[in-house]
Design a protein around this motif. Structure first.
Motif, short mmCIF file in Angstrom:
data_model
loop_
_atom_site.label_atom_id
_atom_site.label_comp_id
_atom_site.label_asym_id
_atom_site.label_seq_id
_atom_site.Cartn_x
_atom_site.Cartn_y
_atom_site.Cartn_z
N ALA A 115 -6.30 6.02 13.77
CA ALA A 115 -5.44 5.29 12.86
C ALA A 115 -6.09 3.94 12.57
N ALA A 116 -6.14 3.61 11.29
CA ALA A 116 -6.60 2.30 10.85
C ALA A 116 -5.36 1.54 10.38
N ASP A 117 -5.01 0.50 11.10
CA ASP A 117 -3.86 -0.32 10.74
C ASP A 117 -4.37 -1.46 9.87
N GLY A 118 -4.13 -1.33 8.58
CA GLY A 118 -4.67 -2.31 7.65
C GLY A 118 -3.62 -2.86 6.71
N GLU A 119 -4.10 -3.55 5.69
CA GLU A 119 -3.24 -4.11 4.67
C GLU A 119 -3.76 -3.73 3.30
N VAL A 125 0.74 -8.03 -4.22
CA VAL A 125 1.62 -7.86 -3.06
C VAL A 125 0.79 -7.24 -1.93
N THR A 126 0.87 -7.82 -0.75
CA THR A 126 0.13 -7.30 0.41
C THR A 126 1.13 -6.79 1.44
N ARG A 127 0.93 -5.53 1.86
CA ARG A 127 1.80 -4.90 2.84
C ARG A 127 0.95 -4.09 3.82
N PRO A 128 1.46 -3.90 5.05
CA PRO A 128 0.73 -3.07 6.01
C PRO A 128 0.75 -1.59 5.59
N VAL A 129 -0.39 -0.95 5.76
CA VAL A 129 -0.52 0.49 5.50
C VAL A 129 -1.43 1.06 6.60
N LEU A 149 2.79 5.59 1.55
CA LEU A 149 3.33 4.27 1.30
C LEU A 149 4.53 4.36 0.37
N ASP A 150 5.33 3.33 0.37
CA ASP A 150 6.49 3.22 -0.50
C ASP A 150 6.07 2.39 -1.70
N ARG A 151 5.99 3.01 -2.86
CA ARG A 151 5.51 2.32 -4.06
C ARG A 151 6.34 1.09 -4.39
N THR A 152 7.64 1.12 -4.06
CA THR A 152 8.51 0.00 -4.42
C THR A 152 8.19 -1.26 -3.60
N GLN A 153 7.57 -1.09 -2.44
CA GLN A 153 7.16 -2.27 -1.65
C GLN A 153 6.07 -3.07 -2.36
N PHE A 154 5.38 -2.41 -3.30
CA PHE A 154 4.31 -3.05 -4.07
C PHE A 154 4.75 -3.33 -5.51
N GLU A 155 6.05 -3.17 -5.76
CA GLU A 155 6.64 -3.40 -7.09
C GLU A 155 6.05 -2.45 -8.14
N VAL A 156 5.65 -1.27 -7.72
CA VAL A 156 5.12 -0.26 -8.63
C VAL A 156 6.27 0.63 -9.09
#
Length: 183
Positions: A115-119, A125-129, A149-156
């Motif tokens: 697992a790569a815990d990144g951003e 918008v920057t979120r952990p992925v 990922l949840d697209r809405t967390q990035f305002e997509v």
């Protein structure tokens, strides 16, 4: 003193080489996504992206992924959908044409994967992925991974497109990189 200094230099060089710097074969590598709109799954890919990979299974503390994605290269094989993805409601490529993923924290998973815990930075918008992936060393080495990922967390897909019933919030990102040792 000289012997000690040489020993430190040898260890430092071996450690750096041990980390495993890789260059991506752009022709053989893919970065895609899977979404769902009006109950139907669709697939897309990014034709232009670059990945700088430093990885070795036994040197996770030295690993690093840097991936730059040209959002303008999104292709779902549907011209209308591709045009919509470029719009201000989705990727907003006129203002921010690039996305970037950077991972510096890595873990071994129970199934022999990693697992790569990144951003991820998308639309400013920057979120952990977390990217879960497998890695097989060879010629070429192959790194295959997936993240959700949840697209809405990035305002997509806001506004008229914000309903999970119309366009699922969860988007799966899939990648397969063919890698060669960097020189």
């Amino acid at each position: 003193m000289i012997v000690r200094l040489l020993s430190i230099l040898v260890l430092a060089t071996a450690t750096h080489a041990h980390a495993g710097d890789w260059r991506m074969d752009a022709q053989a590598s893919t970065l895609g996504f899977v979404g769902s709109a009006q109950g139907e799954e669709f697939r897309g890919s990014f034709g232009t992206f670059e990945a700088a990979i430093r990885f070795a299974p036994d040197a996770l503390d030295e690993a690093r992924f840097e991936v730059d994605i040209d959002l303008r290269s999104a292709d779902t094989r549907n011209a209308e959908r591709d045009e919509t993805l470029q719009s201000a409601d989705f990727f907003r490529t006129r203002r921010e044409p690039m996305a970037r993923y950077v991972a510096e924290r890595f873990r071994t998973l129970d199934d022999g994967r990693y697992a790569a815990d990144g951003e991820l930075t998308l639309r400013g918008v920057t979120r952990p992925v977390t990217l879960e992936f497998s890695f097989s060393d060879g010629a070429p080495a192959v790194l295959e991974g997936e993240a959700t990922l949840d697209r809405t967390q990035f305002e997509v897909g806001g506004g008229d497109w914000s309903s999970d019933a119309d366009i699922r919030h969860a988007v799966r990102v899939v990648t397969r990189l063919e890698l060669h040792r960097a020189e």
